[in-house]
Motif scaffolding. Structure first.
Motif, PDB file in Angstrom:
ATOM      1  N   GLY A 198     -31.508  -7.218  29.678  1.00 39.62           N
ATOM      2  CA  GLY A 198     -30.234  -6.572  29.967  1.00 39.62           C
ATOM      3  C   GLY A 198     -29.980  -5.386  29.061  1.00 39.62           C
ATOM      4  N   PHE A 199     -29.106  -4.476  29.497  1.00 40.31           N
ATOM      5  CA  PHE A 199     -28.789  -3.282  28.728  1.00 40.31           C
ATOM      6  C   PHE A 199     -27.940  -3.585  27.502  1.00 40.31           C
ATOM      7  CE2 PHE A 199     -29.001  -0.111  32.560  1.00 40.31           C
ATOM      8  CZ  PHE A 199     -30.361  -0.369  32.670  1.00 40.31           C
ATOM      9  N   THR A 200     -27.203  -4.681  27.509  1.00 40.29           N
ATOM     10  CA  THR A 200     -26.337  -5.025  26.384  1.00 40.29           C
ATOM     11  C   THR A 200     -26.828  -6.317  25.743  1.00 40.29           C
ATOM     12  OG1 THR A 200     -24.781  -6.395  27.631  1.00 40.29           O
ATOM     13  CG2 THR A 200     -24.395  -4.009  27.632  1.00 40.29           C
ATOM     14  N   ASP A 201     -26.405  -6.562  24.500  1.00 41.38           N
ATOM     15  CA  ASP A 201     -26.854  -7.772  23.810  1.00 41.38           C
ATOM     16  C   ASP A 201     -25.887  -8.924  23.984  1.00 41.38           C
ATOM     17  OD1 ASP A 201     -24.768  -6.960  22.244  1.00 41.38           O
ATOM     18  OD2 ASP A 201     -25.794  -7.251  20.323  1.00 41.38           O
ATOM     19  N   ARG A 202     -24.922  -8.769  24.888  1.00 40.31           N
ATOM     20  CA  ARG A 202     -23.950  -9.827  25.119  1.00 40.31           C
ATOM     21  C   ARG A 202     -23.810 -10.086  26.614  1.00 40.31           C
ATOM     22  NH1 ARG A 202     -20.968 -10.541  20.323  1.00 40.31           N
ATOM     23  NH2 ARG A 202     -21.408  -8.891  18.810  1.00 40.31           N
ATOM     24  N   VAL A 203     -23.302 -11.244  26.947  1.00 41.81           N
ATOM     25  CA  VAL A 203     -22.948 -11.565  28.328  1.00 41.81           C
ATOM     26  C   VAL A 203     -21.452 -11.850  28.366  1.00 41.81           C
ATOM     27  CG1 VAL A 203     -25.225 -12.447  28.936  1.00 41.81           C
ATOM     28  CG2 VAL A 203     -23.517 -14.012  28.011  1.00 41.81           C
ATOM     29  N   ALA A 204     -20.873 -11.731  29.549  1.00 43.92           N
ATOM     30  CA  ALA A 204     -19.434 -11.956  29.700  1.00 43.92           C
ATOM     31  C   ALA A 204     -19.162 -12.429  31.112  1.00 43.92           C
ATOM     32  CB  ALA A 204     -18.656 -10.671  29.410  1.00 43.92           C
ATOM     33  N   PRO A 205     -18.081 -13.167  31.322  1.00 42.64           N
ATOM     34  CA  PRO A 205     -17.705 -13.538  32.693  1.00 42.64           C
ATOM     35  C   PRO A 205     -17.408 -12.281  33.503  1.00 42.64           C
ATOM     36  CG  PRO A 205     -16.433 -14.781  31.064  1.00 42.64           C
ATOM     37  CD  PRO A 205     -17.139 -13.690  30.320  1.00 42.64           C
ATOM     38  N   PRO A 206     -17.558 -12.366  34.836  1.00 40.38           N
ATOM     39  CA  PRO A 206     -17.198 -11.208  35.665  1.00 40.38           C
ATOM     40  C   PRO A 206     -15.749 -10.795  35.415  1.00 40.38           C
ATOM     41  CG  PRO A 206     -18.331 -12.874  36.969  1.00 40.38           C
ATOM     42  CD  PRO A 206     -18.041 -13.496  35.635  1.00 40.38           C
ATOM     43  N   ALA A 207     -15.539  -9.496  35.329  1.00 42.57           N
ATOM     44  CA  ALA A 207     -14.186  -8.994  35.112  1.00 42.57           C
ATOM     45  C   ALA A 207     -13.372  -9.130  36.396  1.00 42.57           C
ATOM     46  CB  ALA A 207     -14.235  -7.531  34.676  1.00 42.57           C
ATOM     47  N   PRO A 208     -12.021  -9.247  36.291  1.00 43.13           N
ATOM     48  CA  PRO A 208     -11.194  -9.316  37.500  1.00 43.13           C
ATOM     49  C   PRO A 208     -11.464  -8.159  38.457  1.00 43.13           C
ATOM     50  CG  PRO A 208      -9.893  -9.858  35.574  1.00 43.13           C
ATOM     51  CD  PRO A 208     -11.225  -9.415  35.070  1.00 43.13           C
ATOM     52  N   LEU A 209     -11.805  -7.008  37.925  1.00 42.51           N
ATOM     53  CA  LEU A 209     -12.222  -5.886  38.766  1.00 42.51           C
ATOM     54  C   LEU A 209     -13.145  -5.018  37.932  1.00 42.51           C
ATOM     55  CD1 LEU A 209     -11.945  -4.545  41.544  1.00 42.51           C
ATOM     56  CD2 LEU A 209     -10.123  -3.136  40.603  1.00 42.51           C
ATOM     57  N   TYR A 210     -14.331  -4.759  38.476  1.00 40.51           N
ATOM     58  CA  TYR A 210     -15.285  -3.931  37.758  1.00 40.51           C
ATOM     59  C   TYR A 210     -14.794  -2.483  37.691  1.00 40.51           C
ATOM     60  CZ  TYR A 210     -16.603  -3.344  42.685  1.00 40.51           C
ATOM     61  OH  TYR A 210     -16.574  -3.147  44.041  1.00 40.51           O
ATOM     62  N   GLU A 211     -15.389  -1.724  36.777  1.00 46.13           N
ATOM     63  CA  GLU A 211     -15.166  -0.285  36.716  1.00 46.13           C
ATOM     64  C   GLU A 211     -16.265   0.403  37.529  1.00 46.13           C
ATOM     65  OE1 GLU A 211     -12.729   1.402  35.444  1.00 46.13           O
ATOM     66  OE2 GLU A 211     -11.683  -0.183  34.340  1.00 46.13           O
ATOM     67  N   MET A 212     -15.895   1.421  38.287  1.00 46.43           N
ATOM     68  CA  MET A 212     -16.873   2.112  39.131  1.00 46.43           C
ATOM     69  C   MET A 212     -16.856   3.612  38.854  1.00 46.43           C
ATOM     70  SD  MET A 212     -17.151   2.469  43.281  1.00 46.43           S
ATOM     71  CE  MET A 212     -15.900   3.769  43.362  1.00 46.43           C
ATOM     72  N   LEU A 213     -18.039   4.181  38.697  1.00 44.12           N
ATOM     73  CA  LEU A 213     -18.227   5.626  38.697  1.00 44.12           C
ATOM     74  C   LEU A 213     -19.214   5.943  39.814  1.00 44.12           C
ATOM     75  CD1 LEU A 213     -18.554   6.331  34.858  1.00 44.12           C
ATOM     76  CD2 LEU A 213     -16.583   6.787  36.313  1.00 44.12           C
ATOM     77  N   ASP A 214     -18.902   6.918  40.639  1.00 44.61           N
ATOM     78  CA  ASP A 214     -19.787   7.199  41.763  1.00 44.61           C
ATOM     79  C   ASP A 214     -20.132   8.683  41.822  1.00 44.61           C
ATOM     80  OD1 ASP A 214     -17.261   8.037  42.573  1.00 44.61           O
ATOM     81  OD2 ASP A 214     -17.664   7.640  44.669  1.00 44.61           O
ATOM     82  N   PHE A 215     -21.207   8.976  42.509  1.00 44.68           N
ATOM     83  CA  PHE A 215     -21.634  10.357  42.705  1.00 44.68           C
ATOM     84  C   PHE A 215     -22.486  10.416  43.974  1.00 44.68           C
ATOM     85  CE2 PHE A 215     -24.809   8.319  40.005  1.00 44.68           C
ATOM     86  CZ  PHE A 215     -26.000   8.652  40.625  1.00 44.68           C
ATOM     87  N   ARG A 216     -22.687  11.608  44.457  1.00 42.52           N
ATOM     88  CA  ARG A 216     -23.509  11.823  45.653  1.00 42.52           C
ATOM     89  C   ARG A 216     -24.731  12.663  45.290  1.00 42.52           C
ATOM     90  NH1 ARG A 216     -20.617  10.005  49.994  1.00 42.52           N
ATOM     91  NH2 ARG A 216     -18.366   9.781  49.668  1.00 42.52           N
ATOM     92  N   THR A 217     -25.825  12.380  45.964  1.00 40.34           N
ATOM     93  CA  THR A 217     -27.052  13.159  45.824  1.00 40.34           C
ATOM     94  C   THR A 217     -27.333  13.801  47.174  1.00 40.34           C
ATOM     95  OG1 THR A 217     -27.854  11.493  44.247  1.00 40.34           O
ATOM     96  CG2 THR A 217     -29.452  13.116  45.042  1.00 40.34           C
ATOM     97  N   PRO A 218     -26.920  15.050  47.348  1.00 43.54           N
ATOM     98  CA  PRO A 218     -27.053  15.678  48.678  1.00 43.54           C
ATOM     99  C   PRO A 218     -28.504  15.757  49.130  1.00 43.54           C
ATOM    100  CG  PRO A 218     -25.598  16.960  47.247  1.00 43.54           C
ATOM    101  CD  PRO A 218     -26.257  15.936  46.377  1.00 43.54           C
ATOM    102  N   GLY A 219     -28.718  15.452  50.404  1.00 40.91           N
ATOM    103  CA  GLY A 219     -30.036  15.612  51.011  1.00 40.91           C
ATOM    104  C   GLY A 219     -31.115  14.715  50.451  1.00 40.91           C
ATOM    105  N   PHE A 220     -30.760  13.654  49.716  1.00 42.65           N
ATOM    106  CA  PHE A 220     -31.785  12.804  49.090  1.00 42.65           C
ATOM    107  C   PHE A 220     -32.752  12.251  50.133  1.00 42.65           C
ATOM    108  CE2 PHE A 220     -33.505   8.802  47.521  1.00 42.65           C
ATOM    109  CZ  PHE A 220     -33.870   9.099  46.223  1.00 42.65           C
TER     110      PHE A 220
END
Length: 580
Positions: A198-220
């Protein structure tokens, strides 16, 4: 069904946690539409999706069962948003408020809620949210298509077609239990996986709502099709996420989460249900090879799992020592949804926004098709594990990673840059920063200069440095990397570790001080400093095995004092610690 038990058990651990929900907004507009049509279509779709009319309970013997009441009233909440400055944004705001309210599984209320939102004279939205124990993303797609089908018929003044769905009551007893051989397959598949996945050294219960960052890759997808004849863009996107994970984890072998539909028969594919799961997929990444080579490895590995995907993830988690020791069965989730979801709403204009994909334990790469041959990537993060700066950095790096792959899909992975622009500029600066000025002593966790590092390594005539990961790549911000000194005699690798950041270099000890304990990267110098904050423990001995850290205080200490030391160590690592 076995596929439901993971969501049930997650809910039971924290019934007030709203993470175990799937939610979506569907937009409808058309001159023929009115509010009652939308309500009628929603009621039709929900009633035909019988799985979300069920509740789950315990019988007198302590066994779980589900109960269906087909005649129950379908609750639909009507909300008029026409006076809002931005009705669509008001609809989103309502959805994000409601998705934080947990849903029951045992009644008396049903495990779903529906809202019909009036946005304008002929513009509406349907917001639906349901507990993940009773429906998954695939099932939600079937439900959405049925609502659209009914609404399209009503808007055209036509009879609503018969439901195309199978019946959950028939599906449950027809679903076979997992074959024990499947469990053995998966145990063998990950038997020699890396300790750190995993990317982090800790685990945690699922959050009530995750955080999202999004982007588009045109013409991929278009660019991939033009450059790589016959290669599916979705497989390339999966390989991109896997190779990115390998770079961040500094290991050519990764274990990612593989979502599986859990549907193999026509009846399973036509019945809304919670049948999906996520299983651990171990992949080896050759960074000297090109991406098509990794795509072939990915396809071959997935194909080898095909006959073993009925395995319930929670049962596998209980059988894998690495899972119950570290809390992780896999690292990042790689969720590629390779198809667009038709509205099936006749001539009406429709749109979709997914508000919640369900529980997010860690990080997920969720990729879907976009307009004009592009793709959309949603980076989903558990905010308990990833702060805003780290979330932004992962998103920026992966966006650049995808762009490079789209431009040069046949390039060796080693030639691709996995850095943010700021990280890349920092490495360029260090390469030209000589060791000048009076050196200062190095102290773990504090800022340092090139001259300080050169003095410790007994290097002279240093013209600059590089900071490399275990793969020999430039290190990303926040993760310790090995210092390489540039000298007139050539590059000279040292045992010193530093972490780059926006404010410069931070000294992080030596290579020998960084060890893996129970699936976590542990910096023993950080542990030593945490222990010796109390002068009474200045002579404590600290050692590490593959499973735990041991602190021997060397003096008599009562339980409360040992507990205090344990808490200080827990501030710097999630690895198990024993204080003696």
């Amino acid at each position: 069904m076995p596929s439901q038990t993971g969501m049930r058990d997650g809910h039971l651990q924290d019934p007030e946690n709203s993470a175990y929900s799937v939610a979506q907004i569907v937009w409808f507009s058309g001159e023929e539409l009115d509010e009652q049509m939308v309500i009628d279509a929603v009621e039709t779709g929900v009633r035909d999706t019988r799985s979300i009319l069920m509740t789950a309970s315990l019988d007198e013997d302590g066994q779980w069962y589900q109960q269906l009441d087909s005649s129950v009233d379908i609750p639909v909440h009507r909300v008029d948003l026409t006076t809002a400055p931005d009705p669509r944004q008001a609809a989103r705001d309502l959805a994000f408020r409601e998705v934080r309210r947990a849903l029951p599984i045992s009644g008396p209320d049903l495990p779903f809620r529906s809202y019909v939102l009036t946005l304008g004279p002929h513009s509406f939205a349907w917001f639906g949210i349901c507990h993940h124990m009773f429906i998954d993303g695939y099932g939600a797609t079937l439900l959405r298509a049925r609502v659209g089908q009914a609404l399209g018929a009503l808007a055209a003044d036509q009879p609503v077609p018969e439901s195309p769905f199978g019946d959950i009551v028939d599906l449950i007893p027809a679903t076979p239990d997992p074959d024990p051989a499947d469990l053995e397959f998966w145990k063998s598949h990950v038997a020699d996986a890396p300790e750190v996945i995993g990317f982090t050294d800790r685990v945690a219960p699922p959050a009530p709502l995750y955080e999202m960052l999004d982007f588009r890759t045109p013409g991929f997808a278009t660019r991939i099709a033009e450059a790589l004849d016959g290669v599916n863009w979705a497989h390339v996107a999966a390989a991109a996420a896997i190779s990115y994970s390998s770079v961040i984890l500094e290991n050519p072998v990764v274990v990612v989460g593989l979502p599986v539909t859990g549907r193999f028969t026509p009846e399973e594919k036509s019945t809304p249900s919670q049948s999906m799961g996520a299983l651990p997929l171990k992949i080896e990444v050759n960074h000297e090879a090109d991406l098509p080579t990794l795509v072939a490895t990915f396809r071959q590995t997935v194909r080898s799992t095909k006959d073993h995907q009925r395995q319930a993830p929670d049962a596998l988690r209980a059988e894998l020592p690495v899972a119950w020791r570290t809390g992780r069965m896999y690292g990042p989730m790689v969720n590629i949804i390779p198809f667009e979801m038709p509205s099936m709403a006749g001539a009406l204009e429709t749109g979709l926004e997914v508000i919640s994909h369900g529980p997010c334990d860690d990080i997920s790469f969720t990729v879907t098709p976009g307009p004009e041959g592009g793709i959309r990537t949603e980076m989903l993060f558990n905010p308990s594990l990833y702060g805003p700066t780290v979330r932004a950095a992962h998103t920026a790096r992966f966006q650049r990673w995808l762009e490079q792959i789209a431009d040069r899909p046949d390039s060796p992975l080693a030639d691709l840059v996995c850095l943010t622009p700021e990280e890349q500029a920092a490495h360029a600066d260090l390469a030209g920063t000589p060791a000048t000025g009076a050196p200062q002593p190095l102290v773990w966790g504090t800022s340092c200069a090139v001259a300080d590092l050169a003095e410790r390594a007994e290097e002279s005539e240093v013209t600059g440095i590089a900071v490399h990961s275990d793969l020999g790549r430039p290190a990303v911000f926040g993760i310790p990397g090995r210092v390489v000194f540039y000298t007139p005699a050539g590059p000279r690798e040292s045992e010193l570790l530093v972490a780059l950041g926006s404010s410069g270099l931070e000294y992080r000890g030596t290579v020998d001080d960084r060890v893996v304990v129970n699936g976590n990267q542990v910096e023993l110098e950080a542990v030593r400093l945490a222990v010796t904050r109390d002068p009474r423990h200045a002579d404590a001995e600290i050692s590490a095995s593959g499973r735990r850290i041991t602190v021997r205080l060397g003096t008599e200490a009562d339980q409360s004092e040992r507990d205090e030391v344990s808490l200080r160590v827990a501030e710097v690592t999630a690895a198990p610690v024993v204080v003696q």
